[in-house]
Motif scaffolding. Structure first.
Motif, PDB file in Angstrom:
ATOM      1  N   ALA A  18     -81.340 -21.372  30.436  1.00  0.00           N
ATOM      2  CA  ALA A  18     -80.831 -21.772  29.117  1.00  0.00           C
ATOM      3  C   ALA A  18     -81.907 -21.629  28.049  1.00  0.00           C
ATOM      4  O   ALA A  18     -81.649 -21.107  26.957  1.00  0.00           O
ATOM      5  N   LEU A  19     -83.118 -22.065  28.342  1.00  0.00           N
ATOM      6  CA  LEU A  19     -84.211 -21.955  27.374  1.00  0.00           C
ATOM      7  C   LEU A  19     -84.463 -20.497  27.007  1.00  0.00           C
ATOM      8  O   LEU A  19     -84.674 -20.170  25.833  1.00  0.00           O
ATOM      9  N   GLU A  20     -84.441 -19.621  28.002  1.00  0.00           N
ATOM     10  CA  GLU A  20     -84.636 -18.190  27.747  1.00  0.00           C
ATOM     11  C   GLU A  20     -83.492 -17.630  26.909  1.00  0.00           C
ATOM     12  O   GLU A  20     -83.722 -16.930  25.928  1.00  0.00           O
ATOM     13  N   GLU A  21     -82.253 -17.921  27.297  1.00  0.00           N
ATOM     14  CA  GLU A  21     -81.083 -17.401  26.580  1.00  0.00           C
ATOM     15  C   GLU A  21     -81.037 -17.885  25.134  1.00  0.00           C
ATOM     16  O   GLU A  21     -80.607 -17.158  24.239  1.00  0.00           O
ATOM     17  N   LEU A  22     -81.469 -19.123  24.908  1.00  0.00           N
ATOM     18  CA  LEU A  22     -81.446 -19.706  23.570  1.00  0.00           C
ATOM     19  C   LEU A  22     -82.675 -19.317  22.747  1.00  0.00           C
ATOM     20  O   LEU A  22     -82.739 -19.614  21.555  1.00  0.00           O
ATOM     21  N   GLY A  23     -83.642 -18.665  23.366  1.00  0.00           N
ATOM     22  CA  GLY A  23     -84.841 -18.227  22.661  1.00  0.00           C
ATOM     23  C   GLY A  23     -85.754 -19.368  22.240  1.00  0.00           C
ATOM     24  O   GLY A  23     -86.492 -19.228  21.262  1.00  0.00           O
ATOM     25  N   LEU A  24     -85.711 -20.467  22.983  1.00  0.00           N
ATOM     26  CA  LEU A  24     -86.554 -21.614  22.641  1.00  0.00           C
ATOM     27  C   LEU A  24     -87.915 -21.496  23.329  1.00  0.00           C
ATOM     28  O   LEU A  24     -87.983 -21.185  24.521  1.00  0.00           O
ATOM     29  N   PRO A  25     -88.982 -21.746  22.594  1.00  0.00           N
ATOM     30  CA  PRO A  25     -90.303 -21.728  23.232  1.00  0.00           C
ATOM     31  C   PRO A  25     -90.453 -22.936  24.149  1.00  0.00           C
ATOM     32  O   PRO A  25     -90.028 -24.044  23.816  1.00  0.00           O
ATOM     33  N   TYR A  26     -91.036 -22.689  25.326  1.00  0.00           N
ATOM     34  CA  TYR A  26     -91.234 -23.786  26.268  1.00  0.00           C
ATOM     35  C   TYR A  26     -92.425 -23.495  27.162  1.00  0.00           C
ATOM     36  O   TYR A  26     -92.855 -22.354  27.299  1.00  0.00           O
ATOM     37  N   LYS A  27     -92.919 -24.550  27.749  1.00  0.00           N
ATOM     38  CA  LYS A  27     -94.002 -24.431  28.722  1.00  0.00           C
ATOM     39  C   LYS A  27     -93.493 -24.999  30.033  1.00  0.00           C
ATOM     40  O   LYS A  27     -92.998 -26.126  30.076  1.00  0.00           O
ATOM     41  N   LEU A  28     -93.605 -24.204  31.084  1.00  0.00           N
ATOM     42  CA  LEU A  28     -93.157 -24.622  32.401  1.00  0.00           C
ATOM     43  C   LEU A  28     -94.264 -25.381  33.124  1.00  0.00           C
ATOM     44  O   LEU A  28     -95.397 -24.916  33.190  1.00  0.00           O
ATOM     45  N   HIS A  29     -93.899 -26.506  33.655  1.00  0.00           N
ATOM     46  CA  HIS A  29     -94.780 -27.299  34.514  1.00  0.00           C
ATOM     47  C   HIS A  29     -94.108 -27.315  35.884  1.00  0.00           C
ATOM     48  O   HIS A  29     -93.081 -27.975  36.066  1.00  0.00           O
ATOM     49  N   SER A  30     -94.661 -26.551  36.826  1.00  0.00           N
ATOM     50  CA  SER A  30     -94.078 -26.473  38.163  1.00  0.00           C
ATOM     51  C   SER A  30     -94.329 -27.760  38.931  1.00  0.00           C
ATOM     52  O   SER A  30     -95.458 -28.256  38.968  1.00  0.00           O
ATOM     53  N   ILE A  31     -93.273 -28.274  39.506  1.00  0.00           N
ATOM     54  CA  ILE A  31     -93.356 -29.494  40.295  1.00  0.00           C
ATOM     55  C   ILE A  31     -93.365 -29.104  41.769  1.00  0.00           C
ATOM     56  O   ILE A  31     -92.487 -28.366  42.230  1.00  0.00           O
ATOM     57  N   ASP A  32     -94.336 -29.604  42.516  1.00  0.00           N
ATOM     58  CA  ASP A  32     -94.454 -29.324  43.948  1.00  0.00           C
ATOM     59  C   ASP A  32     -93.589 -30.319  44.713  1.00  0.00           C
ATOM     60  O   ASP A  32     -93.998 -31.458  44.962  1.00  0.00           O
ATOM     61  N   LEU A  33     -92.380 -29.873  45.058  1.00  0.00           N
ATOM     62  CA  LEU A  33     -91.445 -30.758  45.747  1.00  0.00           C
ATOM     63  C   LEU A  33     -91.924 -31.112  47.150  1.00  0.00           C
ATOM     64  O   LEU A  33     -91.689 -32.242  47.613  1.00  0.00           O
ATOM     65  N   SER A  34     -92.600 -30.197  47.824  1.00  0.00           N
ATOM     66  CA  SER A  34     -93.071 -30.477  49.184  1.00  0.00           C
ATOM     67  C   SER A  34     -94.148 -31.554  49.200  1.00  0.00           C
ATOM     68  O   SER A  34     -94.296 -32.280  50.183  1.00  0.00           O
ATOM     69  N   ALA A  35     -94.880 -31.685  48.103  1.00  0.00           N
ATOM     70  CA  ALA A  35     -95.892 -32.738  47.981  1.00  0.00           C
ATOM     71  C   ALA A  35     -95.304 -34.009  47.363  1.00  0.00           C
ATOM     72  O   ALA A  35     -96.041 -34.952  47.092  1.00  0.00           O
ATOM     73  N   LYS A  36     -93.975 -33.975  47.113  1.00  0.00           N
ATOM     74  CA  LYS A  36     -93.256 -35.112  46.509  1.00  0.00           C
ATOM     75  C   LYS A  36     -93.827 -35.505  45.149  1.00  0.00           C
ATOM     76  O   LYS A  36     -93.850 -36.670  44.767  1.00  0.00           O
ATOM     77  N   GLU A  37     -94.290 -34.489  44.425  1.00  0.00           N
ATOM     78  CA  GLU A  37     -94.847 -34.721  43.088  1.00  0.00           C
ATOM     79  C   GLU A  37     -93.817 -35.365  42.156  1.00  0.00           C
ATOM     80  O   GLU A  37     -94.168 -36.127  41.254  1.00  0.00           O
ATOM     81  N   GLN A  38     -92.530 -35.089  42.392  1.00  0.00           N
ATOM     82  CA  GLN A  38     -91.467 -35.649  41.567  1.00  0.00           C
ATOM     83  C   GLN A  38     -91.334 -37.160  41.743  1.00  0.00           C
ATOM     84  O   GLN A  38     -90.640 -37.809  40.969  1.00  0.00           O
ATOM     85  N   LYS A  39     -92.023 -37.720  42.712  1.00  0.00           N
ATOM     86  CA  LYS A  39     -91.994 -39.174  42.927  1.00  0.00           C
ATOM     87  C   LYS A  39     -93.256 -39.860  42.400  1.00  0.00           C
ATOM     88  O   LYS A  39     -93.388 -41.077  42.473  1.00  0.00           O
ATOM     89  N   ASP A  40     -94.193 -39.066  41.852  1.00  0.00           N
ATOM     90  CA  ASP A  40     -95.411 -39.643  41.269  1.00  0.00           C
ATOM     91  C   ASP A  40     -95.061 -40.453  40.024  1.00  0.00           C
ATOM     92  O   ASP A  40     -94.099 -40.132  39.312  1.00  0.00           O
ATOM     93  N   SER A  41     -95.842 -41.449  39.745  1.00  0.00           N
ATOM     94  CA  SER A  41     -95.549 -42.361  38.624  1.00  0.00           C
ATOM     95  C   SER A  41     -95.491 -41.632  37.282  1.00  0.00           C
ATOM     96  O   SER A  41     -94.661 -41.963  36.435  1.00  0.00           O
ATOM     97  N   TRP A  42     -96.337 -40.618  37.090  1.00  0.00           N
ATOM     98  CA  TRP A  42     -96.319 -39.903  35.806  1.00  0.00           C
ATOM     99  C   TRP A  42     -94.989 -39.176  35.615  1.00  0.00           C
ATOM    100  O   TRP A  42     -94.473 -39.118  34.503  1.00  0.00           O
TER     101      TRP A  42
END
Length: 103
Positions: A18-42
């Motif tokens: 969607a971001l690409e199709e809409l031409g919006l500038p963005y920065k990707l922050h890859s989340i390491d799911l195997s390290a359960k980074e998505q459960k970190d407090s930040w």
């Protein structure tokens, strides 16, 4: 600029497409799911559900949006693209959005 927190999963790809199709500038922050980074407090401060994707819209005072469907609707409404303004057209888009999320 929008910060996108995501991973290379089908659900994670929706926001970046969607971001690409809409031409919006963005920065990707890859989340390491195997390290359960998505459960970190930040990350839980961005999305209390601890799931990807999530965005932070820096142009809107750091407004956060999580859940792929909510992100897609937010981006469409932010840009005035992809979401019709008439009630029937809007309903049709939302119906397909809900279908792809649940099916």
């Amino acid at each position: 600029m929008i910060s996108l927190y995501s991973a290379a999963t089908p659900n994670g790809h929706k926001a970046s497409i969607a971001l690409e199709e809409l031409g919006l500038p963005y920065k990707l922050h890859s989340i390491d799911l195997s390290a359960k980074e998505q459960k970190d407090s930040w990350f839980l401060a961005i999305n209390p559900n601890g799931r990807i994707p999530a965005i932070i819209d820096r142009e809107e005072d750091g407004f956060t949006v999580f859940e792929s469907g909510a992100i897609l609707m937010y981006l469409a409404e932010k840009t005035g693209q992809l979401m019709p303004t008439d009630i029937k057209g809007r309903s049709r888009v939302i119906q397909w959005l809900m279908f792809q999320m649940g099916a």
